[in-house]
Design an enzyme around this catalytic site. Structure first.
Site, PDB file in Angstrom:
ATOM      1  N   LYS A  84     -14.941  14.067 -55.509  1.00 54.08           N
ATOM      2  CA  LYS A  84     -15.984  15.032 -55.886  1.00 54.08           C
ATOM      3  C   LYS A  84     -17.217  14.298 -56.411  1.00 54.08           C
ATOM      4  O   LYS A  84     -18.349  14.632 -56.062  1.00 54.08           O
ATOM      5  CB  LYS A  84     -15.428  16.007 -56.937  1.00 54.08           C
ATOM      6  CG  LYS A  84     -14.420  16.991 -56.346  1.00 54.08           C
ATOM      7  CD  LYS A  84     -13.566  17.688 -57.395  1.00 54.08           C
ATOM      8  CE  LYS A  84     -12.476  18.504 -56.693  1.00 54.08           C
ATOM      9  NZ  LYS A  84     -11.439  19.015 -57.583  1.00 54.08           N
ATOM     10  N   GLN A 108     -10.225  19.869 -63.695  1.00 49.66           N
ATOM     11  CA  GLN A 108      -9.242  19.550 -62.666  1.00 49.66           C
ATOM     12  C   GLN A 108      -7.852  20.038 -63.096  1.00 49.66           C
ATOM     13  O   GLN A 108      -7.400  19.752 -64.206  1.00 49.66           O
ATOM     14  CB  GLN A 108      -9.236  18.036 -62.400  1.00 49.66           C
ATOM     15  CG  GLN A 108      -8.356  17.604 -61.251  1.00 49.66           C
ATOM     16  CD  GLN A 108      -8.833  18.093 -59.887  1.00 49.66           C
ATOM     17  OE1 GLN A 108     -10.031  18.254 -59.647  1.00 49.66           O
ATOM     18  NE2 GLN A 108      -7.901  18.342 -58.984  1.00 49.66           N
ATOM     19  N   ASP A 160     -15.560  26.824 -59.741  1.00 46.49           N
ATOM     20  CA  ASP A 160     -14.183  26.835 -59.243  1.00 46.49           C
ATOM     21  C   ASP A 160     -13.705  28.277 -58.984  1.00 46.49           C
ATOM     22  O   ASP A 160     -12.674  28.492 -58.360  1.00 46.49           O
ATOM     23  CB  ASP A 160     -13.299  26.213 -60.325  1.00 46.49           C
ATOM     24  CG  ASP A 160     -12.327  25.197 -59.790  1.00 46.49           C
ATOM     25  OD1 ASP A 160     -12.415  24.863 -58.606  1.00 46.49           O
ATOM     26  OD2 ASP A 160     -11.479  24.760 -60.575  1.00 46.49           O
TER      27      ASP A 160
HETATM   28  N1  GUN Z   1      -6.430  21.013 -58.243  1.00 54.98           N
HETATM   29  C1  GUN Z   1      -6.189  21.096 -56.915  1.00 54.98           C
HETATM   30  N2  GUN Z   1      -7.154  21.827 -56.306  1.00 54.98           N
HETATM   31  C2  GUN Z   1      -8.013  22.213 -57.274  1.00 54.98           C
HETATM   32  C3  GUN Z   1      -9.205  22.996 -57.260  1.00 54.98           C
HETATM   33  O1  GUN Z   1      -9.670  23.500 -56.242  1.00 54.98           O
HETATM   34  N3  GUN Z   1      -9.788  23.186 -58.470  1.00 54.98           N
HETATM   35  C4  GUN Z   1      -9.286  22.651 -59.628  1.00 54.98           C
HETATM   36  N4  GUN Z   1      -9.928  22.897 -60.768  1.00 54.98           N
HETATM   37  N5  GUN Z   1      -8.183  21.933 -59.661  1.00 54.98           N
HETATM   38  C5  GUN Z   1      -7.554  21.705 -58.490  1.00 54.98           C
END
Ligand code: GUN
Length: 299
Positions: free
Chosen positions: A53, A97, A120
């Site tokens: 990211k 995350q 998100d």
């Molecule tokens: N862990 C795995 N996929 C995601 C996601 O799309 N967002 C977040 N915050 N954590 C994740």
């Protein structure tokens, strides 16, 4: 059957072209979208996702901040960090995350993120807006990525029977709401199945579009598939493989070799949905910036 492989990269590139166009407009107006990603602990998969990211933000020219907290960080410390980011005008998107270490309360943490910065799409306000067909909210990134792949694939969603295996908020439940919405990319007839669903293979085999989001390697086999179905594999599972450089390889929730010959189209793993999640995160962050700067955010 000639099976089409729906690959994520080409579609993600299209999303990035749109992102760069939007970014150019924002920058010309003196605005720079900023994304903060919060990582708690040392889970290797989470660390890898956060790294991707951050790299993508740098590639596109977004402002990006990575906050790393130790595995034993308290709820209070994490929430204080989120409140700081909520108040920071250079940050338009905040992503914590997941999963968090087990001593932390994920729902309570997500609740603290400003809904206008929740790129998100997991805050109850945004989930509520998704359920209400209110386009001012943010939908979660993996479901948005799946929807975009289906749209680009051109086989149609409207009126189709979609079966999603998996009821997580991050994917299954949210994707169900998204494909159920009225309008382009929606109007599907949605079934959300899960580990307690009776006759799961039979339920799945009625789908025109089958989405696997259960986190079990190779779980979906050919008896789950109607001839000519479109299959979206959201699973990214690490399985031990001594012959692989890293000691593991990535496989999906779908047994690709058995399933692909029956499908009209299928996403591979790796090379499918994975890259779309980051692309939609970038798109959501840029949109969050535009909405904040134009005063569109209503929450
Ligand atoms: N862990 C795995 N996929 C995601 C996601 O799309 N967002 C977040 N915050 N954590 C994740």
């Amino acid at each position: 059957m000639d099976t089409i492989e729906i690959r994520g990269n080409a579609i993600a590139e299209k999303v990035y072209v749109e992102c760069l166009q939007e970014l150019q407009v924002l920058k010309a107006q003196g605005h720079l979208p900023g994304l903060a990603v919060v990582l708690v602990g040392d889970d290797p998969a989470s660390r890898a996702y956060v790294g991707s990211k951050e790299r993508k933000c740098q590639e596109l020219g977004l402002h990006s901040v990575k906050i790393e907290l130790p595995e034993d960080a308290t709820q209070e410390v994490l929430i204080a960090q989120i409140e700081k980011l909520n108040a920071d005008p250079a940050i338009h998107g905040i992503l914590v995350q997941l999963p968090l270490p087990s001593h932390l309360d994920e729902d309570a943490v997500i609740m603290k993120i400003s809904p206008a910065k929740d790129v998100d799409g997991l805050h109850p306000i945004n989930i509520g807006k998704l359920a209400m067909d209110d386009a001012t909210g943010f939908a979660p990134c993996t479901p948005l990525g799946c929807q975009r792949m289906l749209i680009e694939n051109g086989m149609g969603i409207s009126g189709k029977k979609v079966v999603i295996i998996g009821r997580s908020l991050l994917v299954g439940k949210s994707l169900g709401l998204l494909l159920l919405q009225k309008g382009e990319g929606g109007n599907a007839t949605v079934t959300i199945a899960h580990s307690r669903t009776e006759n799961l293979a039979q339920v799945a085999s009625e789908a025109d579009i089958l989405v696997a989001a259960i986190g079990r390697p190779g779980f979906v086999t050919e008896d789950f598939i109607k001839d000519g179905a479109v299959v979206i594999d959201v699973g990214i599972n690490r399985v031990d493989d001594a012959s692989a450089k890293r000691g593991y390889r990535l496989v999906g929730d779908v047994d690709f070799a058995k399933v692909a010959p029956k499908c009209a189209a299928i996403t591979p793993v790796p090379g499918g949905v994975g890259v779309m999640t980051i692309a939609m995160l970038m798109a959501n962050t840029i949109r969050a910036c535009r909405m904040a700067e134009e005063g569109e955010a209503r929450n």
